[in-house]
Design an enzyme around this catalytic site. Sequence first.
Site, PDB file in Angstrom:
ATOM      1  CB  SER A 143     -39.956  20.330  -3.707  1.00 48.86           C
ATOM      2  OG  SER A 143     -38.858  19.794  -4.266  1.00 48.86           O
ATOM      3  CE1 TYR A 156     -36.216  23.870  -1.232  1.00 49.51           C
ATOM      4  CE2 TYR A 156     -35.899  21.749  -2.047  1.00 49.51           C
ATOM      5  CZ  TYR A 156     -36.293  22.963  -2.262  1.00 49.51           C
ATOM      6  OH  TYR A 156     -36.968  23.247  -3.304  1.00 49.51           O
TER       7      TYR A 156
HETATM    8  N1  LIG Z   1     -35.555  24.830  -9.066  1.00 49.07           N
HETATM    9  C1  LIG Z   1     -35.970  23.719  -8.840  1.00 49.07           C
HETATM   10  O1  LIG Z   1     -35.528  22.842  -9.171  1.00 49.07           O
HETATM   11  C2  LIG Z   1     -37.236  23.707  -7.745  1.00 49.07           C
HETATM   12  C3  LIG Z   1     -37.569  22.478  -7.711  1.00 49.07           C
HETATM   13  C4  LIG Z   1     -38.736  22.279  -6.697  1.00 49.07           C
HETATM   14  C5  LIG Z   1     -39.384  23.304  -6.082  1.00 49.07           C
HETATM   15  N2  LIG Z   1     -38.791  24.325  -6.145  1.00 49.07           N
HETATM   16  C6  LIG Z   1     -39.311  25.349  -5.504  1.00 49.07           C
HETATM   17  O2  LIG Z   1     -39.592  26.657  -6.249  1.00 49.07           O
HETATM   18  C7  LIG Z   1     -39.630  27.761  -5.682  1.00 49.07           C
HETATM   19  C8  LIG Z   1     -38.840  28.928  -6.650  1.00 49.07           C
HETATM   20  O3  LIG Z   1     -37.375  28.520  -6.622  1.00 49.07           O
HETATM   21  P1  LIG Z   1     -36.619  28.772  -7.855  1.00 49.07           P
HETATM   22  O4  LIG Z   1     -36.052  27.475  -8.317  1.00 49.07           O
HETATM   23  O5  LIG Z   1     -37.328  29.673  -8.882  1.00 49.07           O
HETATM   24  O6  LIG Z   1     -35.519  29.650  -6.992  1.00 49.07           O
HETATM   25  P2  LIG Z   1     -35.037  31.193  -7.304  1.00 49.07           P
HETATM   26  O7  LIG Z   1     -34.822  31.394  -8.761  1.00 49.07           O
HETATM   27  O8  LIG Z   1     -33.894  31.280  -6.132  1.00 49.07           O
HETATM   28  O9  LIG Z   1     -36.131  31.928  -6.976  1.00 49.07           O
HETATM   29  C9  LIG Z   1     -36.669  31.947  -5.658  1.00 49.07           C
HETATM   30  C10 LIG Z   1     -37.410  33.189  -5.383  1.00 49.07           C
HETATM   31  O10 LIG Z   1     -37.907  33.267  -4.120  1.00 49.07           O
HETATM   32  C11 LIG Z   1     -37.508  34.836  -3.595  1.00 49.07           C
HETATM   33  N3  LIG Z   1     -37.564  34.639  -2.207  1.00 49.07           N
HETATM   34  C12 LIG Z   1     -36.583  33.894  -1.452  1.00 49.07           C
HETATM   35  N4  LIG Z   1     -36.653  34.122  -0.116  1.00 49.07           N
HETATM   36  C13 LIG Z   1     -37.606  35.113  -0.195  1.00 49.07           C
HETATM   37  C14 LIG Z   1     -37.877  35.759   1.058  1.00 49.07           C
HETATM   38  N5  LIG Z   1     -37.390  35.789   2.448  1.00 49.07           N
HETATM   39  N6  LIG Z   1     -38.891  36.812   1.187  1.00 49.07           N
HETATM   40  C15 LIG Z   1     -39.290  37.012  -0.350  1.00 49.07           C
HETATM   41  N7  LIG Z   1     -39.044  36.329  -1.348  1.00 49.07           N
HETATM   42  C16 LIG Z   1     -38.121  35.480  -1.374  1.00 49.07           C
HETATM   43  C17 LIG Z   1     -36.494  34.914  -4.284  1.00 49.07           C
HETATM   44  O11 LIG Z   1     -36.716  36.329  -4.299  1.00 49.07           O
HETATM   45  P3  LIG Z   1     -35.255  37.134  -4.291  1.00 49.07           P
HETATM   46  O12 LIG Z   1     -34.154  36.423  -5.277  1.00 49.07           O
HETATM   47  O13 LIG Z   1     -35.602  38.796  -4.791  1.00 49.07           O
HETATM   48  O14 LIG Z   1     -34.529  37.371  -3.016  1.00 49.07           O
HETATM   49  C18 LIG Z   1     -36.933  34.581  -5.840  1.00 49.07           C
HETATM   50  O15 LIG Z   1     -37.634  35.407  -6.520  1.00 49.07           O
HETATM   51  C19 LIG Z   1     -39.144  27.759  -4.319  1.00 49.07           C
HETATM   52  O16 LIG Z   1     -39.843  27.505  -3.511  1.00 49.07           O
HETATM   53  C20 LIG Z   1     -38.413  26.317  -4.851  1.00 49.07           C
HETATM   54  O17 LIG Z   1     -38.039  25.604  -3.384  1.00 49.07           O
HETATM   55  C21 LIG Z   1     -37.749  24.743  -6.968  1.00 49.07           C
END
Ligand SMILES: NC(=O)c1ccc[n+]([C@@H]2O[C@H](COP(=O)([O-])OP(=O)(O)OC[C@H]3O[C@@H](n4cnc5c(N)ncnc54)[C@H](OP(=O)(O)O)[C@@H]3O)[C@@H](O)[C@H]2O)c1
Length: 257
Positions: A143, A156
């Site tokens: 990130s 985080y």
């Molecule tokens: N959104 C942003 O602005 C942003 C920016 C930078 C980086 N990121 C990174 O991008 C990645 C995806 O995030 P997102 O924004 O798409 O958020 P999200 O919609 O909350 O998706 C997170 C995903 O991770 C899965 N997950 C969480 N804990 C888990 C576990 N213990 N075991 C297996 N799966 C797990 C969730 O599965 P379930 O929902 O099925 O539990 C979901 O599919 C993350 O690593 C986040 O830190 C996001």
Amino acid sequence: MQSPNSILITGASSGIGEALALAYAVPGRQLWLTGRDSARLAAVADAARAKGARVTAAALDVLDRQALGDWIRAADDGVPIDLAIANAGISGGTGGGDGLSGETEEQARRILAVNIEGVLNTIHPLIPRMVARKRGQLALMSSLAAFRGMPGAPAYCASKAAVRSYGEGLRGELMGQGVQVTVICPGFVRSRMTAVNTFPMPFLMDADRAARIVVQGLAANRARIAFPWPTYAVSWLLGVLPPSWTDALLAQAPRKA
Ligand SMILES: NC(=O)c1ccc[n+]([C@@H]2O[C@H](COP(=O)([O-])OP(=O)(O)OC[C@H]3O[C@@H](n4cnc5c(N)ncnc54)[C@H](OP(=O)(O)O)[C@@H]3O)[C@@H](O)[C@H]2O)c1
């Protein structure tokens, strides 16, 4: 490397992982998708199948090293995995804490575990196999929060800094062995993770757009896919400036409720 035929994505049940699964869903390609929520994961798998991909989905916790490793090795035995995207992650808002005071101790421990060990549990079952084949690509979801510890999200930021450093080091280590490693550093992307944020998120983008940027960057084997550039520039600057200059400013920055 040529277009990947077999792709593994963790955290595919939502947000960026879901958008990546759909971006990679083309006729004939094999997708291996995991997440924890079976219903949301099944819906993503169906949508990817509707686009012509062959999809195998399994609800797994990335912290279950044995179960995840067994599933990944079985998948790789079936159709050797060309690209694995270790995307699953949580933040203070999606980590299931008390929701009152940002990162509680329990949330901090869980964030560090899921975001770091989850990545290790995803990529390590594949590394010896990819090295033996002298081909393959690993993408680690970090990130822009990796560049400077932020008040309100220390665990985080620390988890994403660890993933970034780990991926950067691993890239050099595996380079001579035919395995490519990329670190992905997005800014704010619309997802369940950012839906809980009540503060303004500069340059917030849709997950589909983020997925397109990631797909292009991975095809080019970029070491770091960091976007959008204005947020990247600010994050980078915050990371290189002396903390004594930026502490007061960051203490005023908005944070998760
Ligand atoms: N959104 C942003 O602005 C942003 C920016 C930078 C980086 N990121 C990174 O991008 C990645 C995806 O995030 P997102 O924004 O798409 O958020 P999200 O919609 O909350 O998706 C997170 C995903 O991770 C899965 N997950 C969480 N804990 C888990 C576990 N213990 N075991 C297996 N799966 C797990 C969730 O599965 P379930 O929902 O099925 O539990 C979901 O599919 C993350 O690593 C986040 O830190 C996001």
